[in-house]
Design an enzyme around this catalytic site. Structure first.
Site, short mmCIF file in Angstrom:
data_model
loop_
_atom_site.label_atom_id
_atom_site.label_comp_id
_atom_site.label_asym_id
_atom_site.label_seq_id
_atom_site.Cartn_x
_atom_site.Cartn_y
_atom_site.Cartn_z
N ASP A 233 0.85 -1.19 0.00
CA ASP A 233 0.00 0.00 0.00
C ASP A 233 0.89 1.25 0.00
OD1 ASP A 233 -2.24 1.49 0.08
OD2 ASP A 233 -2.65 1.18 2.21
N GLU A 234 0.36 2.36 -0.45
CA GLU A 234 1.11 3.64 -0.47
C GLU A 234 2.47 3.46 -1.14
OE1 GLU A 234 -0.48 6.25 0.48
OE2 GLU A 234 -1.61 5.89 2.31
N ARG A 612 -8.89 15.89 1.53
CA ARG A 612 -9.36 15.36 2.81
C ARG A 612 -10.81 15.73 3.06
NH1 ARG A 612 -6.81 11.62 2.59
NH2 ARG A 612 -6.19 12.51 0.61
#
Length: 748
Positions: A233-234, A612
């Site tokens: 991930d990431e 966000r």
DNA sequence: CTGTCGTTTATTTTT
DNA sequence: TAAACGACAG
């Protein structure tokens, strides 16, 4: 959905009513989750259901492809992400899910190291040093080398960087020509030796040693055969060594699925290399690429604005993020008179929205630097609005916590001389610097640990009998704790340490309450862990403490406004977001003015911040702000604001009035132009005095406009006038001038 | 060995 | 501005 539900689904599948678990995904997500064999690159835009896709993919592998769960490895960057993923996998795949290894890079590494510690040249009870410990080691070494202990953090991070690039002191010495560099190599070398002596490793070592272990064919093959299916991930935030570890691990079966978003790579300064994700297809030629472009998080205005900003970056793979969430809320832009007014505006706005039915926990304030949080704290306290700051001073970095941890580290590993030195005189027990110095000399000469030196302090002639008695009593204490640790719980040992040392009683009175509370919190944490698992060994506890960070305990339930840096907001989402301090020099940060790569990173940071927000977004900036005690006036709003389509922004004046003519107020370019004019006509035109130029100074040139000094080349003739100044102009690129030839006007 | 006073120096920081 | 560190006197 729980496991039982899936049993039902399974039943339905057999009847041909439901086709697959993957029916819970949209078509792109389904495609990404259904490719199990071979390399896959999932480019997941912000809010595109990345975690959902990964967890469904795992469930699909286990339940529908009958892949053994224990052959699946999922790597994340934070413990929080790991925990969340683990929970979601278990929900989907039930008991099978518990057998999937979901772990961070670092805890995966430590796991390997505990198993093969001797192969890495370590004893199994090694301690893990954090950044603070690293700095202490470096500064001690520099002092012992009679170097000025300056720029310790810089050297420390340089060491980490080199380690993570796999460059050893020996290799680096080949590149060190200057005295300074040669000294650095020496510090680096001694640093490595000291850690070895202490049976300790730092964060970089975890990865470094893991990578070294994987050079052993047998070990690597065992790991490869165990973890046939790998997910990262990431991936955009992996650094070189992580990249290599992954590459080795995946090389046999090539079932590697990496997930990431090149537009959200914001840890370049820490060695993250965006090329890892950009070049994935080169490394794995047969790779399938899937883009997740549908955003489920934010409104169309937010998504469109974020996309507009990130499109200015060259290093983007060009995703088209979209959403069908229509919204009437434009992004609100507020210009404050000063930073305090900015905070007040935000607080007022929060109060207003709270009246309209929102909870305090719906609001989050994001900022570029931690220092900005102060003003907000003041405003919130004035109005007694609950707030919580995340990630400012980490809990475990507090003195009292580090002290206790140091005690535990010594009990776990007596070779850890650094930890012992830290608390040898904490609380004060009459063992001062000179005594420690004498002991250090002794241990250096005899090549023993500090612990051994204290235990055998009779052999150190320079010490007075009184000091020897004190030292021996400390040694006795530790002996008893070490014995205790064989059968007692960790929490009891901590309590015993506090009792025997009168640690809390000896804290200064005005600090005792708070520090005491922190220590109590620490003990509660241990007890909680003990009740969860029945028993936690000292070694496991220490390991967990060093690998867990402060941002991991973000509790959702708390009814408070959240404050955090943009960096720590990554991966999170909030209904209403305020981004404060949208000013040039602050965001984008002043250092990014010259370096385009830096600027792109700042832009990605802005992209992260904006994405966000779920419903409402506010951008605020201030015309005045003090930074390091110096107030700067006429601050220019961030260029990022002007990269957002005008129609998405509603300018709110200082009285809260809506001003239609937002476009007519000065943009970054306009204000720059004005600033240039101002300075061209100001009296600051005097000829340059000696030492008047510094790297980083803003200058304005008659024909090239505004620029920044990026380099000063001293020529051999003594005349300063002949110094060459390298200037990066915003409009016309880099140019060099002789100092004497330059007509300049320094802006700041 | 301990406390105080002046000097210094500033992003961001998943582990 | 403010925290953190090093030098020096008690």
């Amino acid at each position: 959905m729980c496991y039982n539900t899936w049993k039902k689904v399974d039943f339905l599948v057999k009847r041909g009513i439901v086709m697959s678990i993957l029916d819970g995904l949209n078509s792109e997500q389904r495609e990404a989750a259904s490719i199990i064999d071979g390399p896959v690159l999932i480019l997941a835009g912000a809010g595109s259901g990345k975690t959902r896709t990964i967890t469904y993919r795992i469930a699909h592998m286990i339940l529908e492809k009958e892949i053994s769960p224990s052959s699946i490895l999922a790597v994340t960057f934070t413990n929080k992400a790991a925990k969340e993923m683990k929970e979601r996998v278990e929900k989907l795949a039930g008991e099978h899910g518990t057998r999937v290894l979901v772990s961070t890079f670092h805890s995966f590494g430590v796991r390997m190291l505990r198993t093969y510690s001797e192969k890495a040249g370590l004893m199994p009870n090694f301690n893990i040093y954090d950044a603070g410990d690293q700095r202490s080691v470096v500064s001690k070494i520099m002092k012992s080398m009679k170097m000025e202990a300056k720029e310790v953090s810089k050297l420390t991070s340089k060491i980490s960087k080199l380690k993570e690039e796999g460059v050893t002191p020996d290799e680096y010495s080949g590149y060190a020509y200057s005295v300074q560099e040669k000294n650095f190599v020496e510090v680096y070398r001694k640093y490595c030796e000291e850690l070895k002596r202490n049976n300790a490793i730092d964060f970089s070592d975890i990865l470094l040693y893991t990578n070294i272990l994987f050079k052993d064919k047998e070990i690597l093959e065992r790991a490869q055969d165990r973890f046939r299916y790998i997910m990262i991930d990431e991936y955009q935030d992996t650094n070189k060594i992580q990249y290599e570890i992954v590459k080795k691990l995946a090389s046999k079966y090539r079932n590697i699925c990496v997930v990431g978003d090149e537009d959200q790579s914001i840890y370049r300064f820490r060695g993250a290399d965006i090329k890892n994700i950009l070049d994935f297809e080169k490394d794995y030629k047969e790779a399938k690429v899937v883009k997740l472009e549908r955003n489920y998080r934010s409104t169309d205005i937010i998504v469109e604005s974020a996309s507009a900003i990130i499109s200015k970056n060259i290093s983007s793979k060009g995703k088209k993020l979209w959403t069908d969430k229509k919204s009437s809320h434009k992004i609100k832009l507020y210009e404050a008179y000063d930073a305090a007014a900015e905070a007040e505006f935000i607080v007022k706005e929060i109060e207003k929205l709270k009246e309209a039915g929102k909870e305090f926990s719906d609001f989050t304030i994001l900022y570029r630097t931690n220092a900005q949080s102060r003003l907000f704290e003041d405003s919130f306290r004035k109005k007694s609005i609950p707030y919580k700051i995340y990630g400012s001073i980490e809990f475990y970095q507090r003195k009292e916590i580090k002290d206790i941890m140091a005690y535990l580290c010594v009990i776990n590993n007596q070779n850890d001389s650094l930890s012992l030195a830290r608390i040898l005189n904490v609380p004060a027990r009459g063992i001062g610097d000179t005594t420690i110095e004498k002991l250090e000399k002794f241990r250096e000469a005899m090549n023993v640990s500090l612990y051994y030196a204290i235990k055998n302090c009779d052999a150190v002639n320079e010490l007075s009998p009184a000091v020897k008695t004190k030292l021996k009593s400390v040694a006795m204490l530790f002996e008893s704790w070490i014995e205790k640790s064989e059968y007692d719980t960790t929490s009891d040992i901590v309590k015993d340490i506090l009792e025997k040392t009168s640690y809390i009683e000896k804290i200064e009175e005005n600090e005792r309450e708070e520090r005491g509370r922190n220590i109590q919190e620490l003990i509660n944490g241990i007890i909680e862990k003990e009740s969860e698992t029945g028993y936690i060994s000292l070694q496991d506890y220490l390991e967990e403490m060093s690998l867990v960070s402060g941002t991991d305990n973000l509790e959702e339930s708390e009814k408070a406004v959240k404050l955090m840096t943009i960096h720590s907001s990554k991966g999170l989402e909030f209904p209403v977001v305020f981004i404060a301090g949208m000013e040039e020099e602050l965001f984008p940060n002043s250092k990014s003015n010259v370096d385009n790569e830096e600027l792109e990173e700042e832009r990605r940071l802005c992209y992260v911040a904006i994405t966000r927000a779920e419903e409402k977004l506010y951008l605020t900036y201030s015309k005045q702000r003090s930074i390091y005690g110096i107030t700067s006036y006429y601050r220019v709003r961030s260029r990022f604001i002007d990269e957002i389509p005008n129609k998405n922004i509603e300018f709110v004046g200082s009285e809260g009035k809506v001003i239609e003519a937002f476009a007519e107020t000065d943009s970054f370019e306009d204000q720059n132009y004005m600033k240039n004019m101002e300075f061209l006509f100001s009296k600051k035109k005097s000829a340059p005095a000696e030492d008047d130029y510094r790297i980083g100074d803003m200058i304005v040139h008659k024909s090239y406009g505004k620029g920044k000094i990026v380099g000063i080349e001293k020529l051999k003739e003594k005349k300063d006038d002949n110094d060459k100044l390298k200037i990066q102009f915003f409009e016309s690129g880099e140019k060099s001038f002789r100092r004497g030839m330059l007509e300049r006007f320094i802006i700041n």
